[in-house]
Every structure is written in structure tokens, then in C-alpha cells.
Design a protein around this motif. Structure first.
Motif, PDB file in Angstrom:
ATOM      1  N   ALA A   2       0.834  -1.213   0.000  1.00 31.47           N
ATOM      2  CA  ALA A   2       0.000   0.000   0.000  1.00 31.47           C
ATOM      3  C   ALA A   2       0.865   1.258   0.000  1.00 31.47           C
ATOM      4  O   ALA A   2       0.577   2.233  -0.715  1.00 31.47           O
ATOM      5  N   LEU A   3       1.946   1.233   0.778  1.00 28.88           N
ATOM      6  CA  LEU A   3       2.840   2.404   0.800  1.00 28.88           C
ATOM      7  C   LEU A   3       3.492   2.597  -0.573  1.00 28.88           C
ATOM      8  O   LEU A   3       3.607   3.721  -1.067  1.00 28.88           O
ATOM      9  N   THR A   4       3.881   1.480  -1.190  1.00 30.48           N
ATOM     10  CA  THR A   4       4.493   1.568  -2.526  1.00 30.48           C
ATOM     11  C   THR A   4       3.503   2.155  -3.529  1.00 30.48           C
ATOM     12  O   THR A   4       3.876   3.000  -4.354  1.00 30.48           O
ATOM     13  N   HIS A   5       2.236   1.725  -3.457  1.00 32.95           N
ATOM     14  CA  HIS A   5       1.227   2.294  -4.383  1.00 32.95           C
ATOM     15  C   HIS A   5       1.146   3.805  -4.214  1.00 32.95           C
ATOM     16  O   HIS A   5       1.160   4.554  -5.186  1.00 32.95           O
ATOM     17  N   ASN A   6       1.043   4.250  -2.954  1.00 32.48           N
ATOM     18  CA  ASN A   6       0.885   5.690  -2.716  1.00 32.48           C
ATOM     19  C   ASN A   6       2.129   6.466  -3.163  1.00 32.48           C
ATOM     20  O   ASN A   6       2.022   7.513  -3.800  1.00 32.48           O
ATOM     21  N   MET A   7       3.314   5.941  -2.839  1.00 27.66           N
ATOM     22  CA  MET A   7       4.543   6.671  -3.213  1.00 27.66           C
ATOM     23  C   MET A   7       4.761   6.666  -4.719  1.00 27.66           C
ATOM     24  O   MET A   7       5.091   7.690  -5.309  1.00 27.66           O
TER      25      MET A   7
ATOM     26  N   LEU B  94      -0.595  11.456  -0.981  1.00 29.55           N
ATOM     27  CA  LEU B  94       0.127  12.024   0.172  1.00 29.55           C
ATOM     28  C   LEU B  94      -0.602  11.713   1.481  1.00 29.55           C
ATOM     29  O   LEU B  94       0.023  11.377   2.484  1.00 29.55           O
ATOM     30  N   GLU B  95      -1.915  11.810   1.467  1.00 29.67           N
ATOM     31  CA  GLU B  95      -2.678  11.480   2.685  1.00 29.67           C
ATOM     32  C   GLU B  95      -2.541   9.987   2.998  1.00 29.67           C
ATOM     33  O   GLU B  95      -2.441   9.594   4.162  1.00 29.67           O
ATOM     34  N   GLY B  96      -2.526   9.156   1.946  1.00 30.27           N
ATOM     35  CA  GLY B  96      -2.312   7.708   2.148  1.00 30.27           C
ATOM     36  C   GLY B  96      -0.962   7.452   2.811  1.00 30.27           C
ATOM     37  O   GLY B  96      -0.854   6.650   3.741  1.00 30.27           O
ATOM     38  N   ILE B  97       0.065   8.159   2.335  1.00 33.22           N
ATOM     39  CA  ILE B  97       1.415   8.003   2.920  1.00 33.22           C
ATOM     40  C   ILE B  97       1.384   8.416   4.401  1.00 33.22           C
ATOM     41  O   ILE B  97       1.930   7.738   5.270  1.00 33.22           O
ATOM     42  N   ALA B  98       0.705   9.524   4.691  1.00 31.25           N
ATOM     43  CA  ALA B  98       0.634  10.009   6.082  1.00 31.25           C
ATOM     44  C   ALA B  98      -0.038   8.959   6.973  1.00 31.25           C
ATOM     45  O   ALA B  98       0.468   8.614   8.051  1.00 31.25           O
ATOM     46  N   LEU B  99      -1.173   8.420   6.523  1.00 31.26           N
ATOM     47  CA  LEU B  99      -1.898   7.431   7.338  1.00 31.26           C
ATOM     48  C   LEU B  99      -1.048   6.190   7.592  1.00 31.26           C
ATOM     49  O   LEU B  99      -1.026   5.644   8.702  1.00 31.26           O
ATOM     50  N   ILE B 100      -0.336   5.753   6.550  1.00 34.78           N
ATOM     51  CA  ILE B 100       0.487   4.538   6.706  1.00 34.78           C
ATOM     52  C   ILE B 100       1.645   4.816   7.662  1.00 34.78           C
ATOM     53  O   ILE B 100       1.965   3.990   8.523  1.00 34.78           O
ATOM     54  N   SER B 101       2.243   6.009   7.549  1.00 34.23           N
ATOM     55  CA  SER B 101       3.373   6.306   8.444  1.00 34.23           C
ATOM     56  C   SER B 101       2.908   6.360   9.901  1.00 34.23           C
ATOM     57  O   SER B 101       3.647   6.042  10.811  1.00 34.23           O
ATOM     58  N   GLN B 102       1.643   6.735  10.110  1.00 30.15           N
ATOM     59  CA  GLN B 102       1.130   6.795  11.494  1.00 30.15           C
ATOM     60  C   GLN B 102       0.714   5.408  12.005  1.00 30.15           C
ATOM     61  O   GLN B 102       0.558   5.223  13.208  1.00 30.15           O
ATOM     62  N   SER B 103       0.475   4.448  11.111  1.00 32.09           N
ATOM     63  CA  SER B 103      -0.247   3.246  11.549  1.00 32.09           C
ATOM     64  C   SER B 103       0.389   1.896  11.245  1.00 32.09           C
ATOM     65  O   SER B 103       0.026   0.912  11.893  1.00 32.09           O
ATOM     66  N   LEU B 104       1.301   1.817  10.271  1.00 30.60           N
ATOM     67  CA  LEU B 104       1.738   0.477   9.857  1.00 30.60           C
ATOM     68  C   LEU B 104       2.482  -0.259  10.982  1.00 30.60           C
ATOM     69  O   LEU B 104       2.202  -1.434  11.257  1.00 30.60           O
ATOM     70  N   GLU B 105       3.422   0.452  11.611  1.00 36.59           N
ATOM     71  CA  GLU B 105       4.194  -0.211  12.655  1.00 36.59           C
ATOM     72  C   GLU B 105       3.261  -0.735  13.761  1.00 36.59           C
ATOM     73  O   GLU B 105       3.399  -1.859  14.246  1.00 36.59           O
TER      74      GLU B 105
ATOM     75  N   ALA C 223       8.902  13.712   2.268  1.00 34.45           N
ATOM     76  CA  ALA C 223       9.617  13.804   3.551  1.00 34.45           C
ATOM     77  C   ALA C 223       8.812  14.643   4.550  1.00 34.45           C
ATOM     78  O   ALA C 223       8.710  14.298   5.735  1.00 34.45           O
ATOM     79  N   ARG C 224       8.225  15.731   4.049  1.00 31.31           N
ATOM     80  CA  ARG C 224       7.417  16.596   4.911  1.00 31.31           C
ATOM     81  C   ARG C 224       6.202  15.817   5.439  1.00 31.31           C
ATOM     82  O   ARG C 224       5.848  15.886   6.606  1.00 31.31           O
ATOM     83  N   THR C 225       5.572  15.049   4.533  1.00 30.57           N
ATOM     84  CA  THR C 225       4.409  14.242   4.921  1.00 30.57           C
ATOM     85  C   THR C 225       4.791  13.211   5.985  1.00 30.57           C
ATOM     86  O   THR C 225       4.010  12.918   6.886  1.00 30.57           O
ATOM     87  N   LEU C 226       5.998  12.679   5.865  1.00 21.06           N
ATOM     88  CA  LEU C 226       6.463  11.673   6.831  1.00 21.06           C
ATOM     89  C   LEU C 226       6.994  12.329   8.104  1.00 21.06           C
ATOM     90  O   LEU C 226       7.412  11.632   9.034  1.00 21.06           O
ATOM     91  N   GLU C 227       6.988  13.677   8.110  1.00 17.48           N
ATOM     92  CA  GLU C 227       7.484  14.473   9.246  1.00 17.48           C
ATOM     93  C   GLU C 227       8.925  14.117   9.587  1.00 17.48           C
ATOM     94  O   GLU C 227       9.301  13.940  10.754  1.00 17.48           O
ATOM     95  N   LEU C 228       9.764  13.996   8.528  1.00 19.35           N
ATOM     96  CA  LEU C 228      11.181  13.688   8.750  1.00 19.35           C
ATOM     97  C   LEU C 228      11.926  14.982   9.087  1.00 19.35           C
ATOM     98  O   LEU C 228      11.537  16.061   8.629  1.00 19.35           O
TER      99      LEU C 228
END
Ligand SMILES: NC(=O)c1ccc[n+]([C@@H]2O[C@H](COP(=O)([O-])OP(=O)(O)OC[C@H]3O[C@@H](n4cnc5c(N)ncnc54)[C@H](O)[C@@H]3O)[C@@H](O)[C@H]2O)c1
Ligand SMILES: [Fe+2]
Length: 382
Positions: free
Chosen positions: A202-207, A224-235, A309-314
Motif C-alpha cells: 500500500a505504501l508503494t502504491h501511494n509513493m 500524500l494522505e495515504g502516505i501520512a496514514l500509513i506512516s502513522q499506523s503500519l508499525e 519527507a514533509r508528509t512523513l514528518e522527517l
């Protein structure tokens, strides 16, 4: 962005999303006067508690059920033919795909085959086969049970040749489900390694969709919103799942599939040959390859990587920081860093590179990828 060409944007169908959504299936079938659907799933899902409950609920409503679950991990043409024979022999009138991408793809290909009886691969999108998809198709309903492919909202089925294992795409707007019941409860018991691999798909699809060449601001926003949700939730979904992390992953995977009508890229073209040659799970193949593929893409896409990177809050807003994030995320969710760890050997590289250059995904990559590039990427990841 200059729009000097006309582009077509498609958005999906009715989606009933939320805890318990799958319980609406029976009433929906009743309202639509569907009395005898074929349910397509896989052998594992067919034995899970939630699946049995769905069947019991439908039977209580006097709906006649036939289940087909005899499919391969990477589905092949003969799976589709077998399912269609059952559809015919048991006089079915609709198709419900319940499962991961594999089961839903087979369900969708059966939807096509019911009224299109030429050789299945005559309809292969890559050879313009979509023009032959002209007849009606049965009523089609999807219920995802993994959070990865987003196939539930897709218009295509990926089915491989039984002998060559080459993956073909069957595509038509007619193959879109009429309704999707996306119920995060069904994903609660998904094992950690499947959560990890499907989540990275799913992350690969969004990126890849965000980076893909086609101008499509609608999909870029969704990606971008998909990437944000995954970064908050996958782990969390992998290591200590709760309803919130499962829900975020399910909606983000669905968003990835909506976004990738814009196109995919180099990572999917690196991944598909692993499934063809070594039967590697699709998500796992993407997961191992994504850091390497994204590193390849940085040059020329610096601005877009800054936005990721901004979306991932790096801390550092660079492509290199995104690549490091991907290696770190993989490590936290127990995805191997190297292809060797998932069975790739040096002697596979040439065949993999041949398959990758012929793959359908990379022509949409933001920069061109040559056979030599694929070889280098495989060797780097080996
Ligand atoms: N149509 C598309 O747009 C599209 C896009 C990407 C990938 N795909 C295809 O999707 C397939 C991969 O799909 P996937 O990643 O969902 O994997 P999958 O369908 O192979 O499922 C992975 C495993 O999880 C099990 N499983 C599914 N739901 C479960 C649950 N709720 N609890 C416990 N176990 C469960 C399955 O039995 C299976 O063993 C590949 O065939 C790939 O080519 C299709
Ligand atoms: Fe994928």
C-alpha cells in the motif's frame, strides 16, 4: 503544471467503510434481489471465523451460497476457468470477492469470463484486449480482508499464465465492483508478516502514484494522505494492532489503489518478476525493493521527495532521508533488507532484469528505466 493535453480521471464506486460494514452484505443482496451469488475467496480465508459468520448470516437470509476457493497464491488462468465452471454449473447470478488481492483478482476475472468466452488473455490490456470487453458482466461486490493491494476498488485483475507465470492485466471500467464493503474488523487477526508485506504494498502504491509521470493533482493529494496514514499506523498494525491502526491501513490501501490510476513505477517492475519467477508474495517483493527503487528515483524528483519527507514528518526534507525512513520502517516490521533473504540468487538476476524491462509498470516511472538500470538495482538489493 500545464495541461496541454486532456487527461481522464476516474474515481471509484460506492464504498461502505467502517467497523461492521461487512454485516450489511445480506441486506444489500436482498435489496438488489440477488438470491444466489458465487463467493470467491482463498482456502485460508474460507476457514477463518469471520468468513464462516458471513456465510451463516447469508444463509439465515435464505440466500443460496456457493464458495469457490481453489486458487493459487499468485493466481493463474486455470483458477479463473475453474471458478467460471462452478458459476455456470451452479446457476449463479452475482459474484462476491472476499479476501486479499489474489482472491479479489480471481473474482474480478471470473466476472469478466462469465460473458466473454474467448481465451482469457485475448482481453490482456497490454495488447489492447480491453476493446473486446463489450458484453455485460454479473453484479460484482468486493470485501477486502487485507490492507494492501486496494484491488477492491480497482478495475483490473492481475492473472498469470499457468506455464510461463507471466502476469497479465485484464482491465475494463466494467470490472469495477458495484459496491465495496470495507470492514477493518476483518483485518484484525491478519498475521504480522502479512500485515507488514501488504502494508508496504500500500505504501508503494501511494509513493509510486505520487511520483508517477501523469499530471493528476487529485491523485497526488490522495497519495500524500495515504502516505501520512500509513506512516502513522503500519508499525502499530504490525506490532500491536488496534482498530484505529487497522482502519487507517485499510483506508490507506484503498487510497493507494485510487491514486495509482495515475501510474506505478520502477518498484512494481522490480517486484513483479520476483512473483513470476520465484512465487514471492507481491507485497513482500515490493517491500524489499522500495528503498532501492526510491533511491533511484530521487534525481530529478527532489521537490516531490521533499513533499514526501514533509508528509512523513522527517527532520531532513530530502530524498535520502525518505530512503533511510523506508529501510528503518522495513526493519521495524521485520522485512528483510536484502533480496538474498527472500531466495533471490545471483543466477536469477539476468532473467529478472529481462522480465522487469518487459513489465507494464515502469513506463509511468518519473524517469526512464533501462534493462541495465534494473540489473544494477537487483544487484544493489541482492
Ligand atoms: N488488481 C490490482 O489492482 C492489484 C494490485 C496489486 C496487487 N494485486 C495482486 O494481489 C495479489 C496479492 O494480494 P494480497 O497482498 O492481498 O495477498 P493475498 O491475497 O495473497 O493474501 C495474503 C495471505 O493472507 C491471507 N489472508 C487474507 N486475509 C486474511 C485475514 N483477514 N486474516 C488472515 N489471513 C488472511 C491469505 O489467505 C493469503 O495467504 C497478487 O496476486 C497481486 O498480483 C492486484
Ligand atoms: Fe502492488
Amino acid at each position: 503544471m500545464t495541461f496541454n493535453k486532456i487527461y481522464q480521471y476516474n474515481f471509484p464506486t460506492t464504498i461502505r467503510f467502517g467497523a461492521g460494514a461487512s454485516k450489511e452484505l445480506g441486506d444489500y443482496l436482498k435489496q438488489n434481489n440477488i438470491k444466489s451469488p458465487l463467493i470467491v475467496t482463498d482456502a485460508t480465508v474460507a476457514h477463518l471465523g469471520f468468513f464462516k459468520e458471513i456465510i451463516i448470516e447469508l444463509e439465515k437470509k435464505n440466500i443460496s451460497i456457493e464458495v469457490f476457493h481453489d486458487i493459487h497464491k499468485n493466481p493463474v488462468k486455470s483458477d479463473v476457468y475453474k471458478g467460471t465452471e462452478i458459476y455456470d454449473a451452479t446457476n449463479r447470478e452475482a459474484i462476491i470477492g472476499i479476501g486479499g488481492g489474489a482472491a479479489i483478482d480471481v473474482a474480478r476475472a471470473i466476472v469478466l469470463r462469465v460473458h466473454h468466452r474467448e481465451d482469457l488473455f485475448k482481453y490482456d490490456d497490454l495488447i489492447g484486449g480491453d476493446v473486446y470487453i463489450t458484453n455485460d458482466v454479473p453484479h460484482f461486490i468486493t470485501i477486502p480482508t487485507t490492507a494492501g493491494t486496494g484491488s477492491e476498488v480497482g478495475r483490473s485483475a492481475i492473472i498469470a499464465d499457468d506455464k510461463t507465470h507471466q502476469k497479465k492485466i485484464l482491465f475494463s471500467p466494467k470490472l469495477l465492483a458495484k459496491i465495496v464493503f470495507a470492514d477493518p474488523i476483518l483485518t484484525m487477526e491478519l498475521p504480522a508478516h502479512i500485515t507488514a508485506a501488504t502494508g508496504m504494498d500500500a505504501l508503494t502504491h501511494n509513493m509510486e502514484a505520487f511520483l508517477a509521470k501523469m499530471p493528476h493533482p487529485l491523485c497526488e493529494g490522495i497519495a500524500l494522505e495515504g502516505i501520512a496514514l500509513i506512516s502513522q499506523s503500519l508499525e502499530k498494525a504490525v506490532n500491536s494492532p488496534d482498530l484505529a491502526s487497522r482502519s487507517n491501513m485499510l483506508i490507506a490501501s484503498l487510497m493507494g489503489a485510487v491514486a495509482f490510476q495515475k501510474g506505478l513505477g520502477v518498484v512494481h517492475s522490480l517486484a513483479h518478476p520476483l512473483s513470476s519467477l520465484l512465487d514471492t508474495h507481491h507485497g513482500l517483493a515490493n517491500a524489499v525493493n522500495i528503498p532501492y527503487g526510491m533511491k533511484f528515483n530521487i534525481e530529478g524528483c527532489e521537490n516531490k521527495f521533499r513533499r514526501i519527507a514533509r508528509t512523513l514528518e522527517l527532520k531532513e526534507e530530502t530524498g535520502e532521508a525518505v530512503v533511510q525512513y523506508l529501510f528503518d520502517l522495513n526493519s521495524k516490521i521485520n522485512i528483510p533488507e536484502k533480496l538474498r533473504e527472500i531466495g533471490v540468487m545471483p543466477e536469477h538476476i539476468d532473467t529478472l532484469a529481462d522480465l522487469a524491462i518487459g513489465d507494464f509498470a515502469h513506463p509511468n516511472n518519473p524517469k526512464p528505466v533501462s534493462r541495465e538500470d534494473f540489473k544494477k538495482l537487483y544487484l544493489e538489493a541482492l
